[in-house]
Write a protein that holds these residues in place. Structure first.
Motif, PDB file in Angstrom:
ATOM      1  N   SER A  78       0.866  -1.292   0.100  1.00 40.35           N
ATOM      2  CA  SER A  78      -0.129  -0.105   0.021  1.00 40.35           C
ATOM      3  C   SER A  78       0.930   1.352   0.142  1.00 40.35           C
ATOM      4  CB  SER A  78      -0.813  -0.013   1.266  1.00 40.35           C
ATOM      5  OG  SER A  78      -0.406   0.264   2.531  1.00 40.35           O
ATOM      6  N   THR A  79       0.065   2.378  -0.148  1.00 38.87           N
ATOM      7  CA  THR A  79       0.841   3.594  -0.002  1.00 38.87           C
ATOM      8  C   THR A  79       1.614   4.037   1.246  1.00 38.87           C
ATOM      9  OG1 THR A  79      -1.162   4.729  -0.050  1.00 38.87           O
ATOM     10  CG2 THR A  79       0.052   4.617  -2.027  1.00 38.87           C
ATOM     11  N   VAL A  80       1.003   3.269   2.225  1.00 38.83           N
ATOM     12  CA  VAL A  80       1.616   3.419   3.845  1.00 38.83           C
ATOM     13  C   VAL A  80       2.639   2.413   4.088  1.00 38.83           C
ATOM     14  CG1 VAL A  80      -0.440   4.613   4.448  1.00 38.83           C
ATOM     15  CG2 VAL A  80      -0.363   2.382   4.683  1.00 38.83           C
ATOM     16  N   SER A  81       2.857   1.326   3.263  1.00 37.74           N
ATOM     17  CA  SER A  81       3.863   0.325   3.358  1.00 37.74           C
ATOM     18  C   SER A  81       5.115   0.985   3.763  1.00 37.74           C
ATOM     19  CB  SER A  81       3.938  -0.983   2.663  1.00 37.74           C
ATOM     20  OG  SER A  81       2.730  -1.192   2.127  1.00 37.74           O
ATOM     21  N   PRO A  82       6.074   0.490   4.677  1.00 43.05           N
ATOM     22  CA  PRO A  82       7.420   1.005   4.782  1.00 43.05           C
ATOM     23  C   PRO A  82       8.164   1.094   3.699  1.00 43.05           C
ATOM     24  CG  PRO A  82       6.535  -0.304   6.758  1.00 43.05           C
ATOM     25  CD  PRO A  82       5.731  -0.492   5.624  1.00 43.05           C
ATOM     26  N   GLU A  83       8.051   0.044   3.178  1.00 44.89           N
ATOM     27  CA  GLU A  83       8.892  -0.156   1.759  1.00 44.89           C
ATOM     28  C   GLU A  83       8.822   0.874   0.737  1.00 44.89           C
ATOM     29  OE1 GLU A  83       6.740  -2.584   2.390  1.00 44.89           O
ATOM     30  OE2 GLU A  83       7.732  -3.873   3.839  1.00 44.89           O
ATOM     31  N   ILE A  84       7.389   1.388   0.609  1.00 49.03           N
ATOM     32  CA  ILE A  84       7.104   2.357  -0.452  1.00 49.03           C
ATOM     33  C   ILE A  84       6.789   3.679  -0.149  1.00 49.03           C
ATOM     34  CG2 ILE A  84       5.557   2.328  -2.425  1.00 49.03           C
ATOM     35  CD1 ILE A  84       4.701  -0.557  -1.915  1.00 49.03           C
TER      36      ILE A  84
END
Length: 122
Positions: free
Chosen positions: A57-63
């Motif tokens: 998601s846009t809140v995932s730490p990777e992204i």
């Protein structure tokens, strides 16, 4: 009934109609998309075991840092590309696309195109 309630109930009806026909398996998991006002979420789900293989998601730490300054549709494309790359690492090439009652337009379409560009087939 307020406008948001009408829109949400219409989406829920579309979602029910769609989910009657599609089902994620081990060989071909379901790529489920959820779109909120600010963010977009995607996950690969195996319905037979009820498990989520992969989520982004846009809140995932990777992204999160990568998509922070982008427009919402561009961020959705990045999420699609990311989930496509991670699925390829897990040897998943084919998926069933579940737009979750949302219209195939805008951010949902951008996510799907990003996933297709990174190698997913649906």
């Amino acid at each position: 009934m307020s406008r948001t309630n009408r829109k949400e109930s219409a989406r829920q009806k579309r979602k029910t109609r769609i989910r009657k026909r599609i089902f994620g398996t081990e060989a071909r998991p379901r790529l489920s998309v959820f779109r909120s006002a600010k963010h977009i979420y995607a996950q690969l789900v195996v319905d037979s075991s009820g498990s989520t293989i992969l989520a982004a998601s846009t809140v995932s730490p990777e992204i999160r840092d990568e998509v922070a300054k982008l427009k919402k549709s561009d961020a959705a494309r990045k999420v699609g590309e990311w989930i496509g790359r991670k699925a390829a690492e897990k040897n998943i090439r084919k998926v069933v696309f579940d737009r979750n009652g949302f219209l195939y337009h805008g951010r949902v379409k951008a996510l799907a195109e990003g996933a297709r560009e990174s190698g997913l087939e649906f």
